[in-house]
Design an enzyme around this catalytic site. Sequence first.
Site, short mmCIF file in Angstrom:
data_model
loop_
_atom_site.label_atom_id
_atom_site.label_comp_id
_atom_site.label_asym_id
_atom_site.label_seq_id
_atom_site.Cartn_x
_atom_site.Cartn_y
_atom_site.Cartn_z
N LYS A 78 -52.78 -59.80 31.40
CA LYS A 78 -53.70 -60.33 32.41
C LYS A 78 -53.41 -61.80 32.65
CE LYS A 78 -58.69 -60.57 33.40
NZ LYS A 78 -60.04 -60.23 32.92
N SER A 156 -63.15 -57.73 36.10
CA SER A 156 -62.11 -58.58 36.66
C SER A 156 -60.70 -58.13 36.25
CB SER A 156 -62.33 -60.02 36.19
OG SER A 156 -62.17 -60.11 34.78
N SER A 180 -65.80 -56.64 32.11
CA SER A 180 -64.52 -56.71 32.84
C SER A 180 -63.37 -55.94 32.20
CB SER A 180 -64.11 -58.18 33.03
OG SER A 180 -64.93 -58.78 34.00
#
Length: 493
Positions: A78, A156, A180
Amino acid sequence: MSELSKLTLAAARDALRKGETTSLALTEACLSEIEGAARLNAFVRVTPEIALDQARAADARIAAGEAPAMCGMPLGIKDLFCTRGVPSQAASHILNGFRPEYESTVTQKLWDAGAVMLGKLNMDEFAMGSSNETSTYGNAVNPWKVDDRDLTPGGSSGGSAAAVAADLCLAATGTDTGGSIRQPAAFTGIVGIKPTYGRVSRWGIVAFASSLDQAGPMTRTVRDAAIMLGAMAGHDPKDSTSADIPVPDFEAALTGDIRGKTIGIPSEYRMAGMPAEIEALWSRGAEMLKDAGARIVDISLPHTRYALPAYYVIAPAEASSNLARYDGVRYGHRAKLAEGDGIVQMYEKTRAEGFGKEVQRRVMIGTYVLSAGFYDAYYNRARKVRALIKRDFDEVFAQGVDAILTPATPSAAFGLGEMQDADPVEMYLNDVFTVTVNLAGLPGIAVPAGLDAQGLPLGLQLIGRPWEEGDLLNTAQVLEDAAGFVSRPAKWW
């Protein structure tokens, strides 16, 4: 061996140990899949040179024997994790061009274990969002498709979820501030675990809300989550919130035996307007655990209804503090100034240009609730509510409950753009089942458990006792086995 990028971590580990494949072959297969998946916009930066070098090193290590379980595994990272020499932007324009000279503790642990970095993954800007629509890179797209719409992969950690579900990598890192990891995992039919706060170091991860953020793995199976969490977890003296407690063998905890365990069903999670499919899946999940020998009991978490308001005071307050450092002076984007502009104008223009609308909204909310006239009315009150939410969980666990079963999300994945013009609060409601876990610092895991009427994945969430991720993973394994979820998105990209 064909279709290497579809392997689980456990299957790839076994194949590597038996000499049936190599890390280089696995990595090349994933890089090939990434190249053909631009339409998903999951990977925003691919690092083939780094990946191939790491894969060769992993193969040499495996050949020499004694390689850790994660050795040779191609992963997506990420964009919130700082990776040395590789742009790490947190999907924000304000960090454009930022190349860290250091490695986050989590990624360093993974590289030390022999894992391979394929590249950086899309996400909501500064991890603020539930649909991956706030990224400077554009929307990530869910590989699941049921009509002509592009669906959200959740947020997210949307890029991480999309990449794992689409077989672009064997697993990915995610972060979870209010759901998330778990919400995008549920939207894409994969597994995502948020560990206990302090189990995994936050050092080198771009901060959103420091008392809530926690990194965790996003994988295809519960066993894979156990393997990867073992490599990510551990005490880090560079993180003052990192717990100095031993990391157990999470994979060894997967006995598949939950006889005598007590699973709580919280009445407060039966929300008005909950889709019948979610309600039915939740009931079916409870039956699965009961059939496996667990005792199912009704429990009450009375302060649950205050969780979302408390979260959306605390998280923006911490965000406004953390994001104050992005000023255009030291690194990242700096606005062009007009003649006569001073330092104040530079700050204002840089932040106005650099931050997207959702980040600006949350920074302004956070600044407001921390301001002198409103600190007690909002921030202090939210902190008191947080303490009550944590106490609810403590009392339930003290009564002998081992884990709590809830839905993971209030719906299946929705179309990108469908909530753009809605009240932001409607988007925030996506976190209704997940934020309590962050506020209380508990471990939580999302497990795919079924499909809705359209054929989109739905997940169930298990919440565990603090520091007992092994026990939580074992219960999740039983749920995963009973649900028998094997559906995969049809390749359309």
